[in-house]
Design a protein around this motif. Structure first.
Motif, PDB file in Angstrom:
ATOM      1  N   ALA A 123      66.160  53.756  94.581  1.00  0.00           N
ATOM      2  CA  ALA A 123      64.745  54.443  94.246  1.00  0.00           C
ATOM      3  C   ALA A 123      64.206  54.380  95.586  1.00  0.00           C
ATOM      4  CB  ALA A 123      64.326  53.912  93.120  1.00  0.00           C
ATOM      5  N   PRO A 124      63.317  55.522  95.755  1.00  0.00           N
ATOM      6  CA  PRO A 124      62.179  55.253  96.820  1.00  0.00           C
ATOM      7  C   PRO A 124      61.451  53.820  96.446  1.00  0.00           C
ATOM      8  CG  PRO A 124      62.706  57.350  96.191  1.00  0.00           C
ATOM      9  CD  PRO A 124      63.309  56.617  95.477  1.00  0.00           C
ATOM     10  N   GLU A 125      60.630  53.333  97.545  1.00  0.00           N
ATOM     11  CA  GLU A 125      59.981  52.530  97.190  1.00  0.00           C
ATOM     12  C   GLU A 125      58.509  52.811  96.214  1.00  0.00           C
ATOM     13  OE1 GLU A 125      58.613  49.967 100.432  1.00  0.00           O
ATOM     14  OE2 GLU A 125      60.414  49.871 101.095  1.00  0.00           O
ATOM     15  N   ASN A 126      58.012  53.980  96.446  1.00  0.00           N
ATOM     16  CA  ASN A 126      57.127  54.336  95.664  1.00  0.00           C
ATOM     17  C   ASN A 126      57.232  55.002  94.428  1.00  0.00           C
ATOM     18  OD1 ASN A 126      58.496  56.457  96.482  1.00  0.00           O
ATOM     19  ND2 ASN A 126      56.483  58.023  96.761  1.00  0.00           N
ATOM     20  N   ILE A 127      58.500  54.664  93.923  1.00  0.00           N
ATOM     21  CA  ILE A 127      58.754  55.302  92.504  1.00  0.00           C
ATOM     22  C   ILE A 127      59.120  54.131  91.596  1.00  0.00           C
ATOM     23  CG2 ILE A 127      60.539  56.731  91.326  1.00  0.00           C
ATOM     24  CD1 ILE A 127      58.703  58.351  93.091  1.00  0.00           C
ATOM     25  N   LYS A 128      58.384  54.193  90.468  1.00  0.00           N
ATOM     26  CA  LYS A 128      58.678  53.061  89.520  1.00  0.00           C
ATOM     27  C   LYS A 128      59.982  53.416  88.766  1.00  0.00           C
ATOM     28  CE  LYS A 128      56.525  50.929  85.523  1.00  0.00           C
ATOM     29  NZ  LYS A 128      55.254  51.154  84.653  1.00  0.00           N
ATOM     30  N   VAL A 129      60.634  52.367  88.444  1.00  0.00           N
ATOM     31  CA  VAL A 129      62.080  52.562  87.734  1.00  0.00           C
ATOM     32  C   VAL A 129      62.097  51.519  86.533  1.00  0.00           C
ATOM     33  CG1 VAL A 129      64.693  52.467  87.859  1.00  0.00           C
ATOM     34  CG2 VAL A 129      63.291  53.468  89.985  1.00  0.00           C
ATOM     35  N   ASN A 130      62.334  52.294  85.573  1.00  0.00           N
ATOM     36  CA  ASN A 130      62.737  51.343  84.290  1.00  0.00           C
ATOM     37  C   ASN A 130      64.202  51.821  83.681  1.00  0.00           C
ATOM     38  OD1 ASN A 130      60.448  49.990  83.444  1.00  0.00           O
ATOM     39  ND2 ASN A 130      59.581  52.018  83.387  1.00  0.00           N
ATOM     40  N   LEU A 131      64.918  50.982  83.438  1.00  0.00           N
ATOM     41  CA  LEU A 131      66.109  51.076  82.682  1.00  0.00           C
ATOM     42  C   LEU A 131      66.347  50.681  81.058  1.00  0.00           C
ATOM     43  CD1 LEU A 131      69.442  51.735  82.654  1.00  0.00           C
ATOM     44  CD2 LEU A 131      69.949  49.332  83.731  1.00  0.00           C
ATOM     45  N   PHE A 132      66.672  51.454  80.215  1.00  0.00           N
ATOM     46  CA  PHE A 132      66.571  51.077  78.525  1.00  0.00           C
ATOM     47  C   PHE A 132      67.617  51.599  78.136  1.00  0.00           C
ATOM     48  CE2 PHE A 132      61.837  52.027  79.854  1.00  0.00           C
ATOM     49  CZ  PHE A 132      61.374  50.770  79.572  1.00  0.00           C
ATOM     50  N   ASP A 133      68.022  51.014  77.032  1.00  0.00           N
ATOM     51  CA  ASP A 133      68.829  51.571  75.867  1.00  0.00           C
ATOM     52  C   ASP A 133      68.201  52.759  75.118  1.00  0.00           C
ATOM     53  OD1 ASP A 133      67.355  50.395  73.979  1.00  0.00           O
ATOM     54  OD2 ASP A 133      68.950  48.770  73.381  1.00  0.00           O
ATOM     55  N   VAL A 134      68.700  53.452  74.486  1.00  0.00           N
ATOM     56  CA  VAL A 134      68.030  54.614  73.801  1.00  0.00           C
ATOM     57  C   VAL A 134      66.962  54.110  73.071  1.00  0.00           C
ATOM     58  CG1 VAL A 134      68.381  56.574  72.311  1.00  0.00           C
ATOM     59  CG2 VAL A 134      70.222  55.910  73.783  1.00  0.00           C
ATOM     60  N   ALA A 135      67.241  52.974  72.090  1.00  0.00           N
ATOM     61  CA  ALA A 135      65.999  52.789  71.347  1.00  0.00           C
ATOM     62  C   ALA A 135      64.582  52.260  72.429  1.00  0.00           C
ATOM     63  CB  ALA A 135      66.472  51.505  70.445  1.00  0.00           C
ATOM     64  N   GLY A 136      65.023  51.420  73.227  1.00  0.00           N
ATOM     65  CA  GLY A 136      64.010  51.071  73.956  1.00  0.00           C
ATOM     66  C   GLY A 136      63.328  51.974  74.761  1.00  0.00           C
ATOM     67  N   ALA A 137      64.222  53.191  75.324  1.00  0.00           N
ATOM     68  CA  ALA A 137      63.470  54.300  76.041  1.00  0.00           C
ATOM     69  C   ALA A 137      62.558  54.865  75.074  1.00  0.00           C
ATOM     70  CB  ALA A 137      64.659  55.112  76.610  1.00  0.00           C
ATOM     71  N   ALA A 138      63.049  55.343  73.742  1.00  0.00           N
ATOM     72  CA  ALA A 138      62.358  55.980  72.987  1.00  0.00           C
ATOM     73  C   ALA A 138      60.703  55.232  72.598  1.00  0.00           C
ATOM     74  CB  ALA A 138      62.977  56.050  71.270  1.00  0.00           C
ATOM     75  N   ASP A 139      61.060  53.909  72.151  1.00  0.00           N
ATOM     76  CA  ASP A 139      59.684  52.965  72.004  1.00  0.00           C
ATOM     77  C   ASP A 139      58.830  53.239  73.401  1.00  0.00           C
ATOM     78  OD1 ASP A 139      60.752  52.263  69.652  1.00  0.00           O
ATOM     79  OD2 ASP A 139      61.367  50.435  70.263  1.00  0.00           O
ATOM     80  N   TYR A 140      59.322  53.088  74.449  1.00  0.00           N
ATOM     81  CA  TYR A 140      58.751  53.059  75.894  1.00  0.00           C
ATOM     82  C   TYR A 140      57.833  54.599  76.110  1.00  0.00           C
ATOM     83  CZ  TYR A 140      57.300  53.138  80.907  1.00  0.00           C
ATOM     84  OH  TYR A 140      56.610  53.016  81.957  1.00  0.00           O
ATOM     85  N   LEU A 141      58.810  55.649  75.843  1.00  0.00           N
ATOM     86  CA  LEU A 141      58.176  56.991  76.005  1.00  0.00           C
ATOM     87  C   LEU A 141      57.304  57.347  75.160  1.00  0.00           C
ATOM     88  CD1 LEU A 141      61.613  58.298  77.274  1.00  0.00           C
ATOM     89  CD2 LEU A 141      59.721  58.019  78.654  1.00  0.00           C
ATOM     90  N   LYS A 142      57.428  56.723  73.851  1.00  0.00           N
ATOM     91  CA  LYS A 142      56.291  57.211  72.872  1.00  0.00           C
ATOM     92  C   LYS A 142      55.097  56.089  73.091  1.00  0.00           C
ATOM     93  CE  LYS A 142      59.203  56.885  69.484  1.00  0.00           C
ATOM     94  NZ  LYS A 142      59.701  57.083  68.078  1.00  0.00           N
ATOM     95  N   GLY A 143      54.835  55.401  74.104  1.00  0.00           N
ATOM     96  CA  GLY A 143      53.641  54.895  74.493  1.00  0.00           C
ATOM     97  C   GLY A 143      52.567  55.618  75.016  1.00  0.00           C
ATOM     98  N   SER A 144      51.623  54.991  75.286  1.00  0.00           N
ATOM     99  CA  SER A 144      50.388  55.952  75.788  1.00  0.00           C
ATOM    100  C   SER A 144      50.456  56.426  77.093  1.00  0.00           C
ATOM    101  CB  SER A 144      49.004  54.810  76.005  1.00  0.00           C
ATOM    102  OG  SER A 144      48.847  54.344  74.518  1.00  0.00           O
ATOM    103  N   ASP A 145      50.055  57.421  77.298  1.00  0.00           N
ATOM    104  CA  ASP A 145      50.286  58.157  78.698  1.00  0.00           C
ATOM    105  C   ASP A 145      49.193  57.460  79.678  1.00  0.00           C
ATOM    106  OD1 ASP A 145      50.353  59.954  80.835  1.00  0.00           O
ATOM    107  OD2 ASP A 145      49.441  61.535  79.811  1.00  0.00           O
ATOM    108  N   ASP A 146      49.867  56.766  80.651  1.00  0.00           N
ATOM    109  CA  ASP A 146      49.298  56.089  81.727  1.00  0.00           C
ATOM    110  C   ASP A 146      49.168  57.010  83.214  1.00  0.00           C
ATOM    111  OD1 ASP A 146      51.871  56.281  82.743  1.00  0.00           O
ATOM    112  OD2 ASP A 146      52.176  53.997  82.771  1.00  0.00           O
ATOM    113  N   GLY A 147      49.279  58.289  83.065  1.00  0.00           N
ATOM    114  CA  GLY A 147      49.214  59.314  84.280  1.00  0.00           C
ATOM    115  C   GLY A 147      50.619  59.485  84.900  1.00  0.00           C
ATOM    116  N   SER A 148      51.515  58.783  84.618  1.00  0.00           N
ATOM    117  CA  SER A 148      52.869  58.709  85.453  1.00  0.00           C
ATOM    118  C   SER A 148      53.580  60.179  84.836  1.00  0.00           C
ATOM    119  CB  SER A 148      53.723  57.642  84.600  1.00  0.00           C
ATOM    120  OG  SER A 148      53.572  56.703  85.208  1.00  0.00           O
TER     121      SER A 148
END
Length: 154
Positions: free
Chosen positions: A52-77
């Protein structure tokens, strides 16, 4: 809910076309990799992070973790979801993650898949899943690069 700009299915995940073309095109500043196998593989996680480019935040999740993370509060990303398989994206949708567009990119020729278009190979089951996604008023586009002609899954 976090702002998912695009969900892309590509068995190469974070690679040159994504970094050079897709991320700037959709103005993503975060990438969420959804992969049950790689989420438990520290070596693959390190490889993916370094792609990834330095200015890009990268996360890696399994499906359940991704669903939990993506249903979190909008932080402007502006989030680009990447997954190697259609089923993962379908499961996120089934878990009420707000995905408006699914892009099918490079999927290799593995057992059970047939050539659909250029270097995009799909099984009949994957095509049916994509068709069911499109019936939920979610755009499903098949194309390698942003400026390519969009091919419908129908």
């Amino acid at each position: 809910m976090k702002n998912v700009v695009l969900a892309r299915i590509d068995d190469r995940l974070l690679h040159g076309q994504v970094v050079v073309s897709w991320i700037p095109f959709i103005k993503a500043n975060e990438v969420v990799i959804v992969d049950n196998e790689y989420a438990e593989d520290e070596f693959m996680w390190e490889l993916i992070k370094h792609a990834a480019p330095e200015n890009i935040k990268v996360n890696l999740f399994d499906v359940a973790g991704a669903a939990d993370y993506l249903k979190g509060s909008d932080d402007g990303s502006r989030i680009l979801i990447l997954s190697r398989c259609v089923e993962n994206i379908n499961e996120l949708i089934n878990q009420d993650v707000d995905i408006k567009c699914v892009n099918v990119g490079g999927l290799g020729n593995v057992k059970g898949r047939e050539r659909y278009l250029n270097s995009i190979h799909l099984s009949s089951q994957e095509i049916e899943i994509l068709k069911s996604i499109s019936k939920k008023n979610i755009a499903v586009e098949i194309k390698m690069l942003p400026n390519d002609k969009t091919v419908s899954v129908e």
